[in-house]
Design a protein around this motif. Structure first.
Motif, PDB file in Angstrom:
ATOM      1  N   ALA A 260       0.830  -1.207   0.000  1.00  0.00           N
ATOM      2  CA  ALA A 260       0.000   0.000   0.000  1.00  0.00           C
ATOM      3  C   ALA A 260       0.865   1.258   0.000  1.00  0.00           C
ATOM      4  N   ALA A 261       1.896   1.282   0.832  1.00  0.00           N
ATOM      5  CA  ALA A 261       2.785   2.441   0.882  1.00  0.00           C
ATOM      6  C   ALA A 261       3.541   2.598  -0.424  1.00  0.00           C
ATOM      7  N   LYS A 262       3.970   1.500  -1.002  1.00  0.00           N
ATOM      8  CA  LYS A 262       4.680   1.559  -2.285  1.00  0.00           C
ATOM      9  C   LYS A 262       3.802   2.183  -3.358  1.00  0.00           C
ATOM     10  N   SER A 263       2.550   1.748  -3.437  1.00  0.00           N
ATOM     11  CA  SER A 263       1.620   2.291  -4.429  1.00  0.00           C
ATOM     12  C   SER A 263       1.361   3.776  -4.192  1.00  0.00           C
ATOM     13  N   GLU A 264       1.195   4.134  -2.905  1.00  0.00           N
ATOM     14  CA  GLU A 264       0.950   5.536  -2.563  1.00  0.00           C
ATOM     15  C   GLU A 264       2.123   6.416  -2.980  1.00  0.00           C
ATOM     16  N   LEU A 265       3.332   5.967  -2.696  1.00  0.00           N
ATOM     17  CA  LEU A 265       4.509   6.767  -3.022  1.00  0.00           C
ATOM     18  C   LEU A 265       4.728   6.848  -4.529  1.00  0.00           C
ATOM     19  N   ILE A 266       4.496   5.760  -5.238  1.00  0.00           N
ATOM     20  CA  ILE A 266       4.629   5.785  -6.699  1.00  0.00           C
ATOM     21  C   ILE A 266       3.669   6.810  -7.292  1.00  0.00           C
ATOM     22  N   ASP A 267       2.422   6.815  -6.815  1.00  0.00           N
ATOM     23  CA  ASP A 267       1.434   7.775  -7.324  1.00  0.00           C
ATOM     24  C   ASP A 267       1.854   9.206  -7.019  1.00  0.00           C
ATOM     25  N   ARG A 268       2.377   9.446  -5.815  1.00  0.00           N
ATOM     26  CA  ARG A 268       2.799  10.804  -5.462  1.00  0.00           C
ATOM     27  C   ARG A 268       3.975  11.260  -6.313  1.00  0.00           C
TER      28      ARG A 268
END
Length: 350
Positions: A260-268
């Protein structure tokens, strides 16, 4: 062995405090089990004079930033290592209104020392999304905390100043005004044990608010010329590598990277930069944050030679040098502690 101070923890807080005490000619022993906490080693390491969604000056920034540059550069020389990088930070504007607001702020005496320039037009469009321009900050950059801590740890080992084990309160013996721990006699005990202090028998009553943070390491054919920071930071490390972060999770307090954190950071990151990238690695750690977002510095309510230097949170790189020096002078010369960091502000909770 007899020393003046036993410092518990060799993260950024404990290492900076140990150095300050050694520079003052004090005898110091550090105790640390490196596998217990990963926070300082995987920290973003960013030091930034203008922070937050509202882009305001870092709390107490004038004194912090005046002190930290010389402190870290001198430490680099002493360890013959490079870990302190002064790099401008570029923050894109979200709107013309924000641009106009900062045009006005840029001539205010309080902000002038930290502003390198205001871009009214897009800047480095191949690197960053900034249709309304942005603000370029100076007195900023990042500390390579992993390299610093590794180098200082090697120095401590070589000097015989490191006990590599977990501190066990049951092994501590008090003899008059002094203490003994596994054959080490000392007068002062200082806890710099990060989020582990939440179970510390002397300081567990303090209002901690630990938070899990995750980082990504990405690689790209584009090497950013500055640090980009808006919703996420992107720090150029060289050789096409960047460090990006970070997340804030008060619920899942472990050091296991999450999808979840990986996806969030990639999107940001995708919403900030204009170049393609590949995720190379992901790290997680638990920051020792506090309820009022100010450090815990000072003496125990009852045990007069037991101290704490903790709760530096996400701004440990900026806070540690100045407040470690202030605590060292307080312990040795009864110098004043700032009311905003002194743990006396929470004595009513004891």
């Amino acid at each position: 062995m007899r020393v003046d101070y036993l410092v518990v923890g060799a993260g950024i807080a404990g290492s900076v405090l140990a150095r300050q005490l050694l520079e003052m000619g004090k005898r110091v022993m550090v105790i640390d089990e490196p596998s217990l906490s990963n926070s300082s080693k995987v920290a973003g390491g960013l030091y930034n004079p203008i922070t937050g969604r509202k882009m305001v000056k870092t709390w107490n920034g004038d004194v912090l930033f005046e002190y930290l540059d010389g402190f870290y550069r001198e430490w680099e020389n002493d360890l013959d290592e490079s870990f302190f990088y002064s790099i401008p930070i570029y923050r894109p504007f979200f709107s013309i209104e924000e641009q106009n607001e900062w045009m006005a702020k840029s001539i205010e005496p309080a902000y002038i020392p930290y502003i390198a320039g205001i871009n009214q037009k897009p800047f480095c469009e191949d690197e960053v999304q900034n249709p309304y321009g942005g603000i370029l900050l100076n007195k900023s950059g990042y500390l390579d905390t992993a390299t610093l801590l590794k180098s200082f740890r090697a120095y401590l080992v070589k000097s015989g100043l490191l006990l590599e084990s977990q501190f066990n309160p049951n092994k501590l013996q008090k003899m008059g005004g002094n203490y003994t721990y596994e054959g080490i006699d000392f007068r002062h005990l200082v806890f710099c044990d990060g989020h582990l202090s939440t179970t510390n028998p002397w300081f567990s009553w303090l209002p901690y608010r630990p938070v899990k943070g995750e980082l990504l390491f990405i690689k790209s054919s584009v090497m950013p010329r500055v640090i980009y920071n808006r919703g996420v930071f992107v720090i150029p490390l060289g050789s096409g590598m960047c460090k990006c972060g970070s997340t804030y999770d008060h619920g899942q307090l472990d050091e296991i990277p999450t999808i979840a954190a990986k996806s969030e950071l990639i999107d940001r990151v995708k919403s900030l930069v204009n170049f393609d990238f590949e995720v190379i690695d992901q790290k997680a750690g638990i920051r020792p944050a506090t309820k009022d977002r100010k450090p815990f510095v000072g003496r125990h309510f009852e045990e007069r030679n037991v101290w704490i230097f903790n709760g530096l949170g996400a701004k440990g790189v900026s806070l540690a040098p100045y407040y470690a020096r202030q605590l060292a002078l307080h312990m040795e010369e009864n110098g004043a502690l700032d009311d905003e960091v002194n743990i006396e502000r929470f004595f009513s909770l004891f």
